[in-house]
Every structure is written in structure tokens, then in C-alpha cells.
Design a protein around this motif. Structure first.
Motif, PDB file in Angstrom:
ATOM      1  N   GLY A  41     -10.742 -46.542 -51.760  1.00 42.89           N
ATOM      2  CA  GLY A  41     -11.742 -47.643 -52.447  1.00 42.89           C
ATOM      3  C   GLY A  41     -12.240 -48.729 -51.502  1.00 42.89           C
ATOM      4  O   GLY A  41     -13.144 -49.242 -51.750  1.00 42.89           O
ATOM      5  N   LYS A  42     -11.308 -48.817 -50.308  1.00 40.95           N
ATOM      6  CA  LYS A  42     -11.879 -50.128 -49.382  1.00 40.95           C
ATOM      7  C   LYS A  42     -13.087 -49.454 -48.346  1.00 40.95           C
ATOM      8  O   LYS A  42     -13.615 -50.351 -47.901  1.00 40.95           O
ATOM      9  N   TYR A  43     -13.357 -48.257 -48.632  1.00 42.74           N
ATOM     10  CA  TYR A  43     -14.563 -48.037 -47.653  1.00 42.74           C
ATOM     11  C   TYR A  43     -15.915 -47.878 -48.456  1.00 42.74           C
ATOM     12  O   TYR A  43     -15.610 -47.925 -49.890  1.00 42.74           O
ATOM     13  N   LEU A  55     -17.478 -41.091 -49.266  1.00 43.17           N
ATOM     14  CA  LEU A  55     -17.740 -42.201 -48.644  1.00 43.17           C
ATOM     15  C   LEU A  55     -18.798 -42.228 -47.392  1.00 43.17           C
ATOM     16  O   LEU A  55     -19.045 -41.318 -46.921  1.00 43.17           O
ATOM     17  N   TYR A  56     -18.899 -43.499 -46.924  1.00 45.57           N
ATOM     18  CA  TYR A  56     -19.882 -43.750 -45.784  1.00 45.57           C
ATOM     19  C   TYR A  56     -19.325 -44.464 -44.911  1.00 45.57           C
ATOM     20  O   TYR A  56     -18.775 -45.711 -45.017  1.00 45.57           O
ATOM     21  N   PHE A  57     -19.606 -44.276 -43.468  1.00 46.20           N
ATOM     22  CA  PHE A  57     -19.317 -45.027 -42.379  1.00 46.20           C
ATOM     23  C   PHE A  57     -20.676 -45.265 -41.612  1.00 46.20           C
ATOM     24  O   PHE A  57     -21.723 -44.654 -41.621  1.00 46.20           O
ATOM     25  N   THR A  58     -20.370 -46.203 -40.766  1.00 47.04           N
ATOM     26  CA  THR A  58     -21.575 -46.364 -39.678  1.00 47.04           C
ATOM     27  C   THR A  58     -21.685 -45.375 -38.574  1.00 47.04           C
ATOM     28  O   THR A  58     -22.615 -45.311 -37.786  1.00 47.04           O
ATOM     29  N   ASN A  65     -11.918 -41.625 -37.308  1.00 50.03           N
ATOM     30  CA  ASN A  65     -10.591 -42.725 -37.334  1.00 50.03           C
ATOM     31  C   ASN A  65     -10.069 -42.969 -38.468  1.00 50.03           C
ATOM     32  O   ASN A  65      -8.892 -42.780 -38.929  1.00 50.03           O
ATOM     33  N   ALA A  66     -10.758 -43.304 -39.499  1.00 61.43           N
ATOM     34  CA  ALA A  66     -10.487 -43.405 -40.955  1.00 61.43           C
ATOM     35  C   ALA A  66      -9.802 -42.280 -41.624  1.00 61.43           C
ATOM     36  O   ALA A  66      -8.565 -42.289 -42.401  1.00 61.43           O
ATOM     37  N   MET A  67     -10.470 -41.242 -41.527  1.00 56.23           N
ATOM     38  CA  MET A  67      -9.780 -39.911 -42.236  1.00 56.23           C
ATOM     39  C   MET A  67      -8.530 -39.452 -41.406  1.00 56.23           C
ATOM     40  O   MET A  67      -7.697 -38.882 -42.106  1.00 56.23           O
ATOM     41  N   ARG A  68      -8.393 -39.864 -40.076  1.00 59.67           N
ATOM     42  CA  ARG A  68      -7.105 -39.646 -39.458  1.00 59.67           C
ATOM     43  C   ARG A  68      -6.051 -40.356 -40.000  1.00 59.67           C
ATOM     44  O   ARG A  68      -5.150 -39.651 -40.333  1.00 59.67           O
ATOM     45  N   LYS A  69      -6.222 -41.721 -40.172  1.00 56.28           N
ATOM     46  CA  LYS A  69      -5.561 -42.638 -40.794  1.00 56.28           C
ATOM     47  C   LYS A  69      -4.909 -42.334 -42.236  1.00 56.28           C
ATOM     48  O   LYS A  69      -3.773 -42.170 -42.325  1.00 56.28           O
ATOM     49  N   TRP A  70      -6.028 -41.883 -42.958  1.00 54.35           N
ATOM     50  CA  TRP A  70      -5.767 -41.736 -44.316  1.00 54.35           C
ATOM     51  C   TRP A  70      -4.978 -40.385 -44.513  1.00 54.35           C
ATOM     52  O   TRP A  70      -4.308 -40.111 -45.391  1.00 54.35           O
ATOM     53  N   SER A  71      -5.419 -39.336 -43.727  1.00 54.94           N
ATOM     54  CA  SER A  71      -4.650 -38.204 -44.048  1.00 54.94           C
ATOM     55  C   SER A  71      -3.320 -38.041 -43.516  1.00 54.94           C
ATOM     56  O   SER A  71      -2.508 -37.386 -43.775  1.00 54.94           O
TER      57      SER A  71
END
Length: 161
Positions: A41-43, A55-58, A65-71
Motif C-alpha cells: 500500500g505504500k506504493y 502498482l506503479y513506479f516512475t 528494486n521495490a519488488m526485490r525488497k518485497w519478495s
């Protein structure tokens, strides 16, 4: 406007939540799944729920990087949950419906090509977990009945509550 989008679909939520015959452990597993999705939810996102998230990223780098950390966190908290993660670098928000349908179609194709890892139920010289039927990682005479003959995953679920 074009963004980098990430679609996540969990493949094994029901199996994970109902992997035990104990209601307390089912509730604990459900709590873990809910917490894992709340972290997303923070994304920036269109939706999160029902075992899915968009989810959306710039940038592609930020998304990876976000998916690596989350997974990595998912693997530590709930190793038997299996996410399918698809990334689309040029997701067109101006034609959202068409872009979303095409993106999810590609994610489903990826999911259908997934070959699940099989579990060896036991090695013949081990005892079974009294909750899951998998090989017990923890056993011993000095443990209480509830602690005896447990698989590691169910032990970590109980400790997180």
C-alpha cells in the motif's frame, strides 16, 4: 502518460492459509497474508486485494528494486507463498482498460508456464509435522505437546503473533 507498472498475483494463498487443521494457525496465516499485501500500500497503485495488486513506479529500476525488497520479505515471512510478478515498462494510463487487460493477459501466460516445486513429504527417517504432514524440523521429548513435531514454517507463523 506512460509509467512502469507491476502486476502481482499470489498463486497459493488458499493452500497457505488452510495448510493446517488448527484454527489458530489458519488465522495466523491469514494475518501474515494480509500484512504482506498491506506492505504494498505504500506504493502508488490502482488496486490491492484478492491476492492481486497493480502498482506503479516512475522507472523500471525503481520497480525492480521495490519488488526485490518485497519478495525477499515475502520469502522470509511466508516461504510457501508463490507470487507471479510481471513488469510492464510502458503502461499507458491514458488507455488504462486496454493496457490493464493486455498486461494481465501476459501475466496469466507467465503464470501458466510456471512449474511448481514439488515437496518431498518425508525422507523415511523423519517424523511428520502434526499440523501439515510435512517433515518435522523441530522435535524432542522436552517440548510440550503443542511444540513437538512441527515444521519450521508453522513454528515461524506462531512466533509472529
Amino acid at each position: 502518460m506512460s509509467k512502469t507498472a507491476v502486476f502481482i498475483e499470489m498463486m497459493s494463498i488458499q493452500k497457505y492459509i488452510f495448510g493446517s487443521s488448527k484454527l489458530k494457525e489458519n488465522i495466523g496465516a491469514s494475518f501474515i497474508v494480509k500484512n504482506i499485501f498491506e506492505q504494498l500500500g505504500k506504493y502508488d497503485h490502482s488496486y490491492i486485494g484478492g491476492g492481486n495488486a497493480l502498482l506503479y513506479f516512475t522507472s523500471l529500476k525503481e520497480a525492480k528494486n521495490a519488488m526485490r525488497k518485497w519478495s525477499r520479505g515475502l520469502l522470509q515471512q511466508a516461504p510457501s507463498l508463490v507470487p507471479v510478478i510481471a513488469i510492464e515498462e510502458n503502461f499507458d494510463e491514458d488507455s488504462y482498460v486496454e493496457s490493464r487487460e493486455l498486461f494481465i493477459k501476459h501475466a496469466k501466460e507467465r503464470e501458466n508456464s510456471f512449474i511448481p516445486q514439488t515437496e518431498i513429504r518425508s525422507f523415511g527417517i523423519t517424523t511428520d509435522c502434526n499440523r501439515t504432514g510435512l517433515s518435522a524440523d523441530i522435535w524432542g521429548r522436552n517440548l510440550s505437546e503443542d511444540e513437538r513435531n512441527r515444521s519450521e514454517e508453522h513454528t515461524s507463523e506462531l512466533q509472529s503473533h
